[in-house]
Design a protein around this motif. Structure first.
Motif, mmCIF file in Angstrom:
data_model
loop_
_atom_site.group_PDB
_atom_site.id
_atom_site.type_symbol
_atom_site.label_atom_id
_atom_site.label_comp_id
_atom_site.label_asym_id
_atom_site.label_seq_id
_atom_site.Cartn_x
_atom_site.Cartn_y
_atom_site.Cartn_z
ATOM 1 N N ILE A 132 -14.233 36.650 51.334
ATOM 2 C CA ILE A 132 -13.885 36.538 52.749
ATOM 3 C C ILE A 132 -15.074 36.988 53.589
ATOM 4 C CG2 ILE A 132 -12.269 37.239 54.542
ATOM 5 C CD1 ILE A 132 -10.222 37.761 52.471
ATOM 6 N N SER A 133 -15.443 36.178 54.547
ATOM 7 C CA SER A 133 -16.556 36.532 55.424
ATOM 8 C C SER A 133 -16.110 37.550 56.458
ATOM 9 C CB SER A 133 -17.087 35.276 56.129
ATOM 10 O OG SER A 133 -16.120 34.794 57.054
ATOM 11 N N HIS A 134 -17.087 38.269 56.991
ATOM 12 C CA HIS A 134 -16.766 39.238 58.037
ATOM 13 C C HIS A 134 -16.277 38.537 59.296
ATOM 14 C CE1 HIS A 134 -18.050 42.917 56.037
ATOM 15 N NE2 HIS A 134 -19.066 42.247 55.545
ATOM 16 N N GLU A 135 -16.683 37.279 59.494
ATOM 17 C CA GLU A 135 -16.182 36.530 60.640
ATOM 18 C C GLU A 135 -14.668 36.312 60.517
ATOM 19 O OE1 GLU A 135 -20.424 36.105 60.455
ATOM 20 O OE2 GLU A 135 -18.896 35.782 58.932
ATOM 21 N N LEU A 136 -14.203 35.983 59.310
ATOM 22 C CA LEU A 136 -12.771 35.799 59.105
ATOM 23 C C LEU A 136 -12.028 37.119 59.233
ATOM 24 C CD1 LEU A 136 -10.366 34.037 58.377
ATOM 25 C CD2 LEU A 136 -10.917 34.359 55.965
ATOM 26 N N LEU A 137 -12.646 38.205 58.786
ATOM 27 C CA LEU A 137 -12.003 39.515 58.884
ATOM 28 C C LEU A 137 -11.780 39.925 60.339
ATOM 29 C CD1 LEU A 137 -13.853 41.549 56.109
ATOM 30 C CD2 LEU A 137 -11.557 40.593 56.025
ATOM 31 N N ARG A 138 -12.588 39.394 61.234
ATOM 32 C CA ARG A 138 -12.409 39.715 62.648
ATOM 33 C C ARG A 138 -11.300 38.898 63.292
ATOM 34 N NH1 ARG A 138 -18.277 40.007 62.750
ATOM 35 N NH2 ARG A 138 -18.384 37.864 63.522
ATOM 36 N N ASP A 139 -10.762 37.928 62.559
ATOM 37 C CA ASP A 139 -9.706 37.076 63.095
ATOM 38 C C ASP A 139 -8.423 37.887 63.256
ATOM 39 O OD1 ASP A 139 -8.490 34.836 64.057
ATOM 40 O OD2 ASP A 139 -9.054 33.554 62.381
ATOM 41 N N GLU A 140 -7.460 37.336 63.972
ATOM 42 C CA GLU A 140 -6.198 38.031 64.195
ATOM 43 C C GLU A 140 -5.419 38.153 62.890
ATOM 44 O OE1 GLU A 140 -3.194 34.618 65.728
ATOM 45 O OE2 GLU A 140 -4.822 35.110 67.094
ATOM 46 N N ASP A 141 -4.546 39.177 62.837
ATOM 47 C CA ASP A 141 -3.831 39.492 61.601
ATOM 48 C C ASP A 141 -3.039 38.315 61.064
ATOM 49 O OD1 ASP A 141 -4.892 41.960 61.944
ATOM 50 O OD2 ASP A 141 -2.999 42.992 62.331
ATOM 51 N N ALA A 142 -2.294 37.625 61.950
ATOM 52 C CA ALA A 142 -1.406 36.556 61.499
ATOM 53 C C ALA A 142 -2.186 35.435 60.833
ATOM 54 C CB ALA A 142 -0.602 36.019 62.680
ATOM 55 N N ARG A 143 -3.332 35.069 61.411
ATOM 56 C CA ARG A 143 -4.128 33.975 60.839
ATOM 57 C C ARG A 143 -4.754 34.398 59.523
ATOM 58 N NH1 ARG A 143 -7.984 31.223 65.172
ATOM 59 N NH2 ARG A 143 -8.406 29.998 63.289
ATOM 60 N N LEU A 144 -5.195 35.652 59.444
ATOM 61 C CA LEU A 144 -5.773 36.145 58.190
ATOM 62 C C LEU A 144 -4.722 36.151 57.087
ATOM 63 C CD1 LEU A 144 -8.067 37.431 56.560
ATOM 64 C CD2 LEU A 144 -7.369 39.656 57.483
ATOM 65 N N LEU A 145 -3.514 36.645 57.392
ATOM 66 C CA LEU A 145 -2.446 36.665 56.398
ATOM 67 C C LEU A 145 -2.035 35.255 55.996
ATOM 68 C CD1 LEU A 145 -0.114 39.550 57.631
ATOM 69 C CD2 LEU A 145 -1.642 39.562 55.664
ATOM 70 N N SER A 146 -1.991 34.346 56.961
ATOM 71 C CA SER A 146 -1.630 32.957 56.653
ATOM 72 C C SER A 146 -2.643 32.330 55.714
ATOM 73 C CB SER A 146 -1.532 32.151 57.944
ATOM 74 O OG SER A 146 -1.237 30.799 57.664
ATOM 75 N N PHE A 147 -3.918 32.587 55.976
ATOM 76 C CA PHE A 147 -4.971 32.055 55.110
ATOM 77 C C PHE A 147 -4.845 32.617 53.699
ATOM 78 C CE2 PHE A 147 -9.147 33.027 53.233
ATOM 79 C CZ PHE A 147 -9.597 31.728 52.977
ATOM 80 N N LEU A 148 -4.684 33.951 53.605
ATOM 81 C CA LEU A 148 -4.605 34.577 52.286
ATOM 82 C C LEU A 148 -3.356 34.135 51.525
ATOM 83 C CD1 LEU A 148 -5.729 38.235 53.058
ATOM 84 C CD2 LEU A 148 -7.013 36.482 51.829
ATOM 85 N N SER A 149 -2.209 34.109 52.215
ATOM 86 C CA SER A 149 -0.969 33.753 51.528
ATOM 87 C C SER A 149 -1.013 32.311 51.046
ATOM 88 C CB SER A 149 0.237 33.969 52.442
ATOM 89 O OG SER A 149 0.155 33.168 53.598
ATOM 90 N N ASN A 150 -1.604 31.419 51.828
ATOM 91 C CA ASN A 150 -1.708 30.018 51.418
ATOM 92 C C ASN A 150 -2.634 29.883 50.213
ATOM 93 O OD1 ASN A 150 -1.319 27.039 51.965
ATOM 94 N ND2 ASN A 150 -3.528 27.177 52.166
ATOM 95 N N TRP A 151 -3.771 30.559 50.268
ATOM 96 C CA TRP A 151 -4.742 30.467 49.181
ATOM 97 C C TRP A 151 -4.201 31.082 47.893
ATOM 98 C CZ3 TRP A 151 -7.360 33.684 45.931
ATOM 99 C CH2 TRP A 151 -8.480 33.163 45.290
ATOM 100 N N VAL A 152 -3.648 32.281 48.011
ATOM 101 C CA VAL A 152 -3.136 32.967 46.822
ATOM 102 C C VAL A 152 -1.906 32.244 46.277
ATOM 103 C CG1 VAL A 152 -2.198 35.132 45.934
ATOM 104 C CG2 VAL A 152 -4.071 35.170 47.578
ATOM 105 N N GLY A 153 -1.010 31.789 47.179
ATOM 106 C CA GLY A 153 0.202 31.104 46.737
ATOM 107 C C GLY A 153 -0.093 29.826 45.984
ATOM 108 N N ARG A 154 -1.037 29.039 46.490
ATOM 109 C CA ARG A 154 -1.402 27.795 45.801
ATOM 110 C C ARG A 154 -2.014 28.095 44.436
ATOM 111 N NH1 ARG A 154 -2.025 23.088 48.767
ATOM 112 N NH2 ARG A 154 -3.883 22.521 47.570
ATOM 113 N N GLY A 155 -2.848 29.141 44.397
ATOM 114 C CA GLY A 155 -3.452 29.506 43.116
ATOM 115 C C GLY A 155 -2.426 29.961 42.093
ATOM 116 N N MET A 156 -1.440 30.747 42.546
ATOM 117 C CA MET A 156 -0.385 31.195 41.633
ATOM 118 C C MET A 156 0.435 30.013 41.136
ATOM 119 S SD MET A 156 1.087 34.742 43.310
ATOM 120 C CE MET A 156 2.163 35.053 41.906
ATOM 121 N N ALA A 157 0.739 29.051 42.026
ATOM 122 C CA ALA A 157 1.533 27.888 41.629
ATOM 123 C C ALA A 157 0.822 27.082 40.559
ATOM 124 C CB ALA A 157 1.816 27.018 42.858
#
Length: 580
Positions: A391-416
């Motif tokens: 994760i880039s520091h630019e993404l880390l500066r993003d709002e919480d909801a968007r960061l969580l949405s990105f992580l949950s989508n990425w991790v969820g697809r990988g788990m599936a």
């Protein structure tokens, strides 16, 4: 209130004492910094908040407030709470200085929790304070500064790895020598004359004590074993100090306007607080109390009995987001794969391994048929699966909801994808070969019927979870098979979209199934409830800020445990293509 969050709690009965008058308390008073300015994490507390010199605590010198033990939480179990908070004493507000607001704590020597505090002080163990405010009278300014904090009670507690204040500067100590001299002047029989303590020295003395002990976060007090201990002995070990310079230096280290941390309990008992703590940790790497409560308890390498240092269970809210994404793609839930419970690394699942089992016709006076089921055993042993996301520091500066949405989508697809691969691999390895197709590059009309109506398979077409699984390209070839008309899929009418199905049973797609090709197992069919799955305790995470630091990135390592197992091979299988 400001202690570190401890997660969900369960109430349990505890002994309780009522508030007494000051005259009824016989213990020696303790000096308590119950509202400290600044904080131990770059001028902030573990919640990223701060009291400052203009914070209104709605107290005047001489006002008193009840003292509780750990704000009414259970003393030795972070998941429990006292049924009725024990009142262990009374705190009298005395003054404010550069460090914060101080008070004298008078403890109830009849109360067990008070005895616990006094014993900890006597043994030199760490005791901390935490103030509790009337919640609807709390007001925040920008940057997490607290402007209004109407103190309603003060908590004292001996500390351990989870029983911590939000602000480590909220100290509890025996009254300093200067304070004792002022409160209890020595008489003519004292062992020596006492040099008068200047007003400036008396004011800076508590600051000095903290400054000298900040490194190990533990205040050590001179042990005045008797009233006759010579003051000269103490003065010999006290270094010469320029108090004016020290006061100036402390103001530079702990300026009043610094965004610091109050010592109060923030009741993080819900999903919202967990998600806030989780995103704060992902962005900054700072562990607050909620993350501490989710941290692995064993500081060891990963093995079958302990967890890895630095590893965290992700909060429930985020985990549910991940699982939602996973379930959109994962086959196990759609197909009705059987969830296998159990404790430990390996669980043995028994299954019926008997070919017949029918009752036998028995004539009058004849001996009954002696039969017993033959059983097998399938061992399901957890395996660990991990994935790293950068994760880039630019993404880390993003709002919480968007960061969580990105992580949950990425991790969820990988788990599936991982779960689908484990499921298909297990059926390929331990399922039954239902049909060897005639061609290495096609499936012919009539071959799917042979799979579905195979002699053993027909017993599982009712009452279970029968379904087809294949890749999209394989289904496209099968759907286009024709004789005089389409053989398996009806010709679409108009622009309507039909749900995929073959011979009356649904088709599910995954790219983990091979496409039609030589030697490949391209089509799967059967009762998918005859496959079992074990899932571990949940998704876990490690934050690594070092490996990719030179690229302006952090790495998040996610891991989980899972295992699949075929429990009844004759109920599930595949069609395979010849090599040529």
């Amino acid at each position: 209130m400001k202690i570190r969050d401890i997660g969900e709690i369960e109430r349990e009965p505890e002994s309780t004492k009522s508030l007494k008058s000051i005259e009824e308390y016989q213990s020696e008073p303790l000096s308590v910094l119950f509202v400290p300015f600044g904080g131990h994490i770059k001028g902030r507390d573990s919640d990223g908040e701060a009291f400052h010199e203009d914070t209104d605590i709605v107290l005047q010198p001489g006002d008193s407030r009840p003292i509780t033990y750990y704000h009414g939480f259970g003393a030795d179990d972070p998941t429990k709470m006292q049924d009725k908070p024990a009142i262990i004493g009374r705190l009298v507000y005395t003054h404010k200085d550069e460090q914060g607001h101080w008070g004298d704590a008078f403890l109830d020597s009849d109360e067990e929790y008070a005895k616990r505090i006094m014993k900890a002080i006597a043994e030199g163990r760490d005791v901390k304070a935490s103030s509790g405010a009337v919640s609807h009278l709390v007001r925040y300014a920008e940057g997490g500064l607290i402007d209004d904090w109407a103190v309603g009670e003060v908590a004292l507690f001996d500390t351990n790895e989870w029983r911590r204040p939000a602000n480590e500067l909220a100290i509890v100590q025996k009254k300093s020598i200067s304070e004792v001299e002022v409160d209890e002047p020595q008489d003519a029989d004292s062992t020596g004359e006492v040099e008068p303590v200047s007003e400036q020295k008396a004011e800076i003395e508590p600051v000095l004590e903290v400054a000298l002990t900040t490194k190990n976060n533990k205040h050590e007090e001179f042990n005045m074993e008797t009233e006759n201990k010579e003051v000269e002995q103490v003065e010999k070990i006290v270094p010469e100090i320029d108090y004016e310079k020290l006061a100036k230096a402390l103001k530079d280290v702990y300026p009043a306007e610094v965004k610091g941390a109050p010592a109060h309990l923030k009741m993080g008992l819900g999903e919202k607080d967990e998600l806030k703590a989780f995103t704060h940790f992902v962005k900054t790497g700072q562990e607050n109390s909620v993350m501490a409560s989710m941290k692995a308890s064993n500081d060891t390498d990963m093995n079958i009995t302990t967890n890895v240092d630095g590893q965290y269970l992700v909060p429930t809210g985020f985990y549910q987001q991940v699982i939602t994404r996973k379930d959109e793609m994962a086959l196990a839930g759609k197909l009705g794969v059987t969830e296998i419970p159990g404790i430990g690394t390996t669980v043995d699942v028994p299954y019926d391994n008997e070919a017949d089992g029918e009752f036998v016709h028995t004539t009058e006076a004849a001996e009954f048929d002696d039969d017993a089921p033959a059983t097998g055993k399938k061992s399901l042993t957890f395996k660990k699966y991990s994935k790293i996301i950068r994760i880039s520091h630019e993404l880390l500066r993003d709002e919480d909801a968007r960061l969580l949405s990105f992580l949950s989508n990425w991790v969820g697809r990988g788990m599936a994808k991982t779960h689908n691969d484990l499921l298909i691999t297990e059926v390929e390895t331990y399922g039954t070969s239902l049909k060897t197709f005639a061609s290495a590059t096609a499936v012919a009309v009539g071959e799917l019927e042979a799979m579905m109506f195979q002699s053993d398979m027909v017993s599982y077409l009712e009452g279970g979870s029968p379904a087809w699984v294949m890749s999209g390209p394989s289904y496209a070839k099968i759907a286009s098979l024709t004789g005089d008309a389409r053989s398996y899929v009806a010709t679409p009418q108009g622009t309507g979209v039909q749900a995929p199905g073959i011979l009356g049973y649904p088709v599910n797609f995954t790219n983990k199934a091979d496409t039609i090709a030589a030697s490949k197992k391209s089509v799967f069919f059967g009762d998918w409830s005859s496959v079992g799955v074990r899932n571990g305790a949940g998704l876990q995470m490690i934050r690594d800020p070092y490996t990719r630091a030179r690229y302006g990135q952090i790495e998040l390592v996610f891991l989980f445990d899972a295992v699949y197992g075929v429990l009844n091979a004759e109920a599930i299988g595949y069609g395979v293509h010849p090599s040529a």
